[in-house]
Design a protein around this motif. Structure first.
Motif, PDB file in Angstrom:
ATOM      1  N   THR A   1      12.563  22.434  -2.507  1.00  0.00           N
ATOM      2  CA  THR A   1      11.123  22.438  -2.237  1.00  0.00           C
ATOM      3  C   THR A   1      10.818  22.902  -0.823  1.00  0.00           C
ATOM      4  O   THR A   1      11.684  22.932   0.049  1.00  0.00           O
ATOM      5  CB  THR A   1      10.537  21.036  -2.433  1.00  0.00           C
ATOM      6  N   ASP A   2       9.546  23.235  -0.603  1.00  0.00           N
ATOM      7  CA  ASP A   2       9.069  23.590   0.737  1.00  0.00           C
ATOM      8  C   ASP A   2       8.527  22.379   1.477  1.00  0.00           C
ATOM      9  O   ASP A   2       8.426  22.394   2.705  1.00  0.00           O
ATOM     10  CB  ASP A   2       7.971  24.654   0.620  1.00  0.00           C
TER      11      ASP A   2
ATOM     12  N   GLU B   1       7.620  19.219 -12.032  1.00  0.00           N
ATOM     13  CA  GLU B   1       7.363  19.955 -10.796  1.00  0.00           C
ATOM     14  C   GLU B   1       7.157  21.433 -11.090  1.00  0.00           C
ATOM     15  O   GLU B   1       6.332  22.083 -10.464  1.00  0.00           O
ATOM     16  CB  GLU B   1       8.526  19.771  -9.823  1.00  0.00           C
TER      17      GLU B   1
ATOM     18  N   TYR C   1       3.263  24.922 -11.425  1.00  0.00           N
ATOM     19  CA  TYR C   1       4.058  24.303 -10.369  1.00  0.00           C
ATOM     20  C   TYR C   1       3.205  23.367  -9.517  1.00  0.00           C
ATOM     21  O   TYR C   1       1.984  23.512  -9.414  1.00  0.00           O
ATOM     22  CB  TYR C   1       4.711  25.363  -9.488  1.00  0.00           C
TER      23      TYR C   1
ATOM     24  N   ARG D   1       1.807  22.517  -6.367  1.00  0.00           N
ATOM     25  CA  ARG D   1       1.520  23.283  -5.157  1.00  0.00           C
ATOM     26  C   ARG D   1       1.647  22.455  -3.886  1.00  0.00           C
ATOM     27  O   ARG D   1       1.624  23.015  -2.783  1.00  0.00           O
ATOM     28  CB  ARG D   1       0.125  23.893  -5.237  1.00  0.00           C
TER      29      ARG D   1
ATOM     30  N   TYR E   1       5.629  23.359  -3.474  1.00  0.00           N
ATOM     31  CA  TYR E   1       6.103  24.736  -3.445  1.00  0.00           C
ATOM     32  C   TYR E   1       5.006  25.689  -2.983  1.00  0.00           C
ATOM     33  O   TYR E   1       3.829  25.514  -3.338  1.00  0.00           O
ATOM     34  CB  TYR E   1       6.557  25.167  -4.853  1.00  0.00           C
ATOM     35  N   THR E   2       5.415  26.704  -2.244  1.00  0.00           N
ATOM     36  CA  THR E   2       4.480  27.763  -1.882  1.00  0.00           C
ATOM     37  C   THR E   2       4.390  28.759  -3.037  1.00  0.00           C
ATOM     38  O   THR E   2       5.343  28.905  -3.818  1.00  0.00           O
ATOM     39  CB  THR E   2       4.950  28.506  -0.625  1.00  0.00           C
TER      40      THR E   2
ATOM     41  N   ARG F   1       7.374  31.165  -3.131  1.00  0.00           N
ATOM     42  CA  ARG F   1       8.639  30.710  -3.722  1.00  0.00           C
ATOM     43  C   ARG F   1       8.587  30.836  -5.252  1.00  0.00           C
ATOM     44  O   ARG F   1       9.560  31.278  -5.880  1.00  0.00           O
ATOM     45  CB  ARG F   1       8.944  29.265  -3.327  1.00  0.00           C
ATOM     46  N   ILE F   2       7.477  30.467  -5.847  1.00  0.00           N
ATOM     47  CA  ILE F   2       7.375  30.531  -7.301  1.00  0.00           C
ATOM     48  C   ILE F   2       7.322  31.980  -7.777  1.00  0.00           C
ATOM     49  O   ILE F   2       7.909  32.330  -8.818  1.00  0.00           O
ATOM     50  CB  ILE F   2       6.144  29.743  -7.783  1.00  0.00           C
TER      51      ILE F   2
END
Length: 321
Positions: free
Chosen positions: A68-69, A240, A258, A260, A263-264, A267-268
């Protein structure tokens, strides 16, 4: 909803005519389904299914989770977003040809590619993801519960030294097991095998896959009841990341839902691009070693969890089940 309105209308008509003694229903009620499921959970067959899951998944195992971010453990108001893509033309044609040649389905091929990608990103040799399933084989109760759904687990060993055909064979078997065990409730399986729950939301299976073949249309046909496809805006919040694929006549719609807050979008989007690149590679040469499949190394960066034990550095805590 259609069944509910129908029953309310029938009861109103009975009351309006002064016939307060209700006749026996022609169809089963939801309570009948609930009792049947309760009986199932205490049955020997259910215990056998649970026993097979326990033999396949060791206690304390952690399901696959993309790095993850943001920290999973922080307090936050969860929000979801989605990225979309379309497969069409030669790629879709080749996918169908390969599915027929390999005597499998497009869904299994995509599930195998997903397993390879998430295992690589998580730095694991085991992929455990969720699979959304529908059409339970309980026709006697379909009148009131319709196209009843459940989730299951797909566990696949992914050795970097293997080629894609080996992973696909394992996925075929794993999907078969999942569909055969569809009657046992997902949460019952999760608790029985002792999957680790991660992050603030204590999710047992962060990544889900669902596949819908719109070419076949609906399978349910009830008088005066309209059965619709799951709407495109529907979200499964108990995840997630959710990969949804809708197969149409000459294309495939891909939607990745996703969290948010973890995750950015970048990334997705990279995840989706890598998924398509892997798919193109294995369709061209299924004997390609998993270690040689295209992989965006940035997907392995971030906050990661492996086998219930955080890696060194900036990591998150894994809570026990």
């Amino acid at each position: 909803t259609s069944v509910l309105l129908e029953e309310l209308g029938r009861l109103y008509a009975v009351a309006a005519d002064g016939r307060f003694r209700e006749r026996e229903p022609e169809n089963a009620r939801f309570g009948d389904h609930a009792r049947a499921m309760l009986d199932w959970e205490g049955s020997a067959r259910c215990r056998e299914e649970i026993g097979r899951w326990q033999a396949e998944i060791a206690p304390g195992t952690t399901a696959s989770a993309l790095p993850t971010d943001e920290d999973r453990d922080r307090d936050r108001l969860v929000e979801f977003d989605a990225v979309r893509g379309v497969l069409e033309g030669l790629l879709v044609s080749r996918l169908g040809e390969r599915a027929r040649k390999w005597r499998t389905g497009s869904m299994q091929i995509l599930q195998a590619v997903l397993s390879c990608l998430v295992a690589r990103a998580a730095g694991q040799d085991l992929a455990i993801t969720g699979l959304a399933l529908t059409n339970r084989t309980r026709t006697e109760h379909e009148r009131m519960i319709g196209n009843f759904a459940n989730e299951s687990i797909v566990r696949v060993e992914v050795d970097p030294g293997d080629d894609f055909t080996s992973v696909l064979a394992r996925v075929d078997e794993a999907v078969r097991r999942s569909t055969e065990r569809i009657d046992t409730a997902f949460e019952q399986v999760v608790e029985a095998v002792g999957l680790q729950r991660i992050g603030r939301r204590r999710l047992a299976v962060p990544i889900f896959f669902s596949f819908q073949d719109r070419r076949r249309g609906g399978s349910l046909a009830f008088t005066d009841v309209s059965v619709e496809l799951v709407p495109d805006h529907h979200l499964n919040t108990f995840q997630e990341i959710g990969l949804r694929v809708i197969e149409e006549a000459d294309s495939m719609q891909i939607r990745i839902e996703y969290d948010r807050t973890l995750y950015t979008p970048q990334r997705i989007e990279s995840f989706l691009a890598n998924l398509v690149a892997m798919l193109e590679c294995v369709l061209e040469d299924p004997r390609t070693s998993l270690a040689d499949l295209p992989f965006d190394a940035s997907l392995a960066e971030g906050i990661t969890v492996v086998s219930g034990t955080p890696r060194s550095g900036s990591q998150e805590h894994v809570e026990p089940a």
